[in-house]
Design a protein around this motif. Structure first.
Motif, PDB file in Angstrom:
ATOM      1  N   MET A  22     -12.008  11.402  15.517  1.00  0.00           N
ATOM      2  CA  MET A  22     -11.632  10.338  16.024  1.00  0.00           C
ATOM      3  C   MET A  22     -10.484  10.023  16.359  1.00  0.00           C
ATOM      4  N   ASN A  23     -10.102   9.733  17.232  1.00  0.00           N
ATOM      5  CA  ASN A  23      -8.208   9.526  17.524  1.00  0.00           C
ATOM      6  C   ASN A  23      -7.801   7.835  17.877  1.00  0.00           C
ATOM      7  N   ILE A  24      -7.319   7.277  17.227  1.00  0.00           N
ATOM      8  CA  ILE A  24      -6.770   6.300  16.615  1.00  0.00           C
ATOM      9  C   ILE A  24      -5.153   6.291  17.224  1.00  0.00           C
ATOM     10  N   LEU A  25      -4.879   5.628  18.252  1.00  0.00           N
ATOM     11  CA  LEU A  25      -3.453   5.205  18.643  1.00  0.00           C
ATOM     12  C   LEU A  25      -3.054   3.510  17.359  1.00  0.00           C
ATOM     13  N   VAL A  26      -1.888   4.105  16.929  1.00  0.00           N
ATOM     14  CA  VAL A  26      -1.259   2.771  15.981  1.00  0.00           C
ATOM     15  C   VAL A  26       0.185   2.797  16.623  1.00  0.00           C
ATOM     16  N   GLU A  66      -9.794  -3.612   3.818  1.00  0.00           N
ATOM     17  CA  GLU A  66      -9.961  -4.342   5.031  1.00  0.00           C
ATOM     18  C   GLU A  66     -10.119  -3.524   6.227  1.00  0.00           C
ATOM     19  N   LEU A  67      -8.408  -2.912   6.967  1.00  0.00           N
ATOM     20  CA  LEU A  67      -8.819  -2.399   7.783  1.00  0.00           C
ATOM     21  C   LEU A  67      -9.625  -1.599   8.283  1.00  0.00           C
ATOM     22  N   TYR A  68     -10.066  -0.247   6.979  1.00  0.00           N
ATOM     23  CA  TYR A  68     -11.075   0.392   7.031  1.00  0.00           C
ATOM     24  C   TYR A  68     -12.407  -0.142   7.364  1.00  0.00           C
ATOM     25  N   VAL A  69     -12.701  -1.299   6.607  1.00  0.00           N
ATOM     26  CA  VAL A  69     -13.795  -2.045   7.451  1.00  0.00           C
ATOM     27  C   VAL A  69     -13.812  -2.710   8.692  1.00  0.00           C
ATOM     28  N   ARG A  70     -12.833  -2.736   9.024  1.00  0.00           N
ATOM     29  CA  ARG A  70     -13.392  -3.209  10.143  1.00  0.00           C
ATOM     30  C   ARG A  70     -12.757  -2.871  11.763  1.00  0.00           C
ATOM     31  N   ILE A  71     -11.993  -1.832  11.290  1.00  0.00           N
ATOM     32  CA  ILE A  71     -12.145  -0.139  12.225  1.00  0.00           C
ATOM     33  C   ILE A  71     -14.049   0.332  12.407  1.00  0.00           C
ATOM     34  N   ARG A  72     -14.213   0.202  10.690  1.00  0.00           N
ATOM     35  CA  ARG A  72     -15.483   1.170  10.785  1.00  0.00           C
ATOM     36  C   ARG A  72     -16.829  -0.086  12.012  1.00  0.00           C
ATOM     37  N   GLU A 110       8.220   1.294  11.423  1.00  0.00           N
ATOM     38  CA  GLU A 110       8.289   3.178  10.980  1.00  0.00           C
ATOM     39  C   GLU A 110       7.885   2.348  10.149  1.00  0.00           C
ATOM     40  N   ARG A 111       7.854   2.292   8.850  1.00  0.00           N
ATOM     41  CA  ARG A 111       7.264   1.475   7.345  1.00  0.00           C
ATOM     42  C   ARG A 111       5.778   1.491   7.629  1.00  0.00           C
ATOM     43  N   VAL A 112       5.563   0.435   7.911  1.00  0.00           N
ATOM     44  CA  VAL A 112       4.303   0.214   8.274  1.00  0.00           C
ATOM     45  C   VAL A 112       3.658   1.420   8.955  1.00  0.00           C
ATOM     46  N   ALA A 113       3.685   1.186   9.916  1.00  0.00           N
ATOM     47  CA  ALA A 113       3.219   2.088  11.000  1.00  0.00           C
ATOM     48  C   ALA A 113       2.619   3.833  10.077  1.00  0.00           C
ATOM     49  N   ASP A 114       3.685   4.595   9.257  1.00  0.00           N
ATOM     50  CA  ASP A 114       3.920   5.525   8.371  1.00  0.00           C
ATOM     51  C   ASP A 114       2.209   5.666   7.585  1.00  0.00           C
ATOM     52  N   LEU A 115       2.037   4.110   6.930  1.00  0.00           N
ATOM     53  CA  LEU A 115       1.450   3.371   5.881  1.00  0.00           C
ATOM     54  C   LEU A 115       0.531   3.603   6.155  1.00  0.00           C
ATOM     55  N   ILE A 116       0.390   2.917   7.637  1.00  0.00           N
ATOM     56  CA  ILE A 116      -1.357   3.193   8.331  1.00  0.00           C
ATOM     57  C   ILE A 116      -2.036   4.565   8.441  1.00  0.00           C
ATOM     58  N   LEU A 165      -5.493   6.297   7.398  1.00  0.00           N
ATOM     59  CA  LEU A 165      -6.221   6.260   8.182  1.00  0.00           C
ATOM     60  C   LEU A 165      -6.588   8.114   8.208  1.00  0.00           C
ATOM     61  N   GLU A 166      -5.606   9.177   7.545  1.00  0.00           N
ATOM     62  CA  GLU A 166      -5.980   9.791   7.641  1.00  0.00           C
ATOM     63  C   GLU A 166      -6.924  10.738   6.804  1.00  0.00           C
ATOM     64  N   GLU A 167      -6.459   9.564   6.085  1.00  0.00           N
ATOM     65  CA  GLU A 167      -7.753   9.868   4.495  1.00  0.00           C
ATOM     66  C   GLU A 167      -8.686   9.897   4.606  1.00  0.00           C
TER      67      GLU A 167
END
Length: 229
Positions: A1-5, A107-113, A10-16, A20-22
């Protein structure tokens, strides 16, 4: 599954991305709206996480453009703009969910699922005609008529109406509506659900003697046929 952020910080983007990769997702980053749009046109994505304040093309405009390119692609707004008006604008632009910064990755993981599960169910559902009193909703074409008169709804207004019709005669709390229609958690500090109920009421009930959407003070809303005198 490929997610576009699509996130210019850049700090927030890299954190996300790392988070998500984990979780087992493939992640593509875009640091402005223009690059985000180009990637949407060139690649297939399972879901988009979208900031609003972006260079070149802002998130609201990009969301509207994504809806034209990929109407069913799930979009989660992730932004520091957290007022009721901000959320309404985001949902009106076509967002499926809205998460305010600062946020917890869990919470982001839960919302994505939740969003991906809902999208999977939507693609498997069989369309048919919903009828209640003189109101008709064609689930295949997403068209709405009352007494033969066509009614134009935004995507979120439509989803709210469909859910209320499927649960006609039953009291619906704000928490239930937030979870079932928006796939989000109800924030008691905002009134965006009441805002959408009012939008829907103006389109569905305003010009008709028989009212279908009713407020139960302190409890929620109920969809039922009732002649107000």
């Amino acid at each position: 599954m490929n997610i576009l952020v699509v996130e210019d910080d850049e700090r927030v983007a890299d954190l996300i991305k790392r988070g998500l990769e984990e979780q087992g997702y493939d992640v593509t980053l875009a640091y402005d709206g223009q690059i985000g749009k180009k990637l949407i046109q060139q690649q297939e994505f399972t879901l988009v996480i979208l900031d609003i304040i972006l260079p070149k093309i802002n998130g609201l405009e990009l969301c509207q453009q994504i809806r034209k390119i990929r109407p069913s692609l799930p979009i989660i707004m992730l932004t520091a703009l957290g007022t009721t008006n901000d959320k309404v604008e985001g949902f009106d632009a076509g967002a499926d969910d809205y998460l305010v910064k600062p946020f917890d990755l869990r919470e982001l993981y839960v919302r994505i699922r939740a969003r991906l599960n809902r999208n999977s169910l939507d693609t498997q559902s069989l369309g048919f005609l919903l009828k209640y009193a003189d109101l008709e909703v064609n689930v295949d074409t997403k068209t709405v008529t009352r007494s033969g008169r066509s009614i134009q709804l935004t995507p979120k207004e439509y989803k709210l109406l469909e859910y209320m019709m499927r649960n006609a005669g039953r009291l619906l709390t704000r928490t239930e509506i937030a979870e079932k229609v928006w796939d989000t958690f109800f924030d008691t500090g905002t009134n965006f659900i009441d805002v959408y109920i009012n939008y829907l009421r103006k389109k569905i009930d305003k010009d008709f003697d028989v009212k279908l959407i009713h407020t139960k003070t302190g409890m929620g809303f109920i969809f039922r046929e009732e002649l107000l005198t």
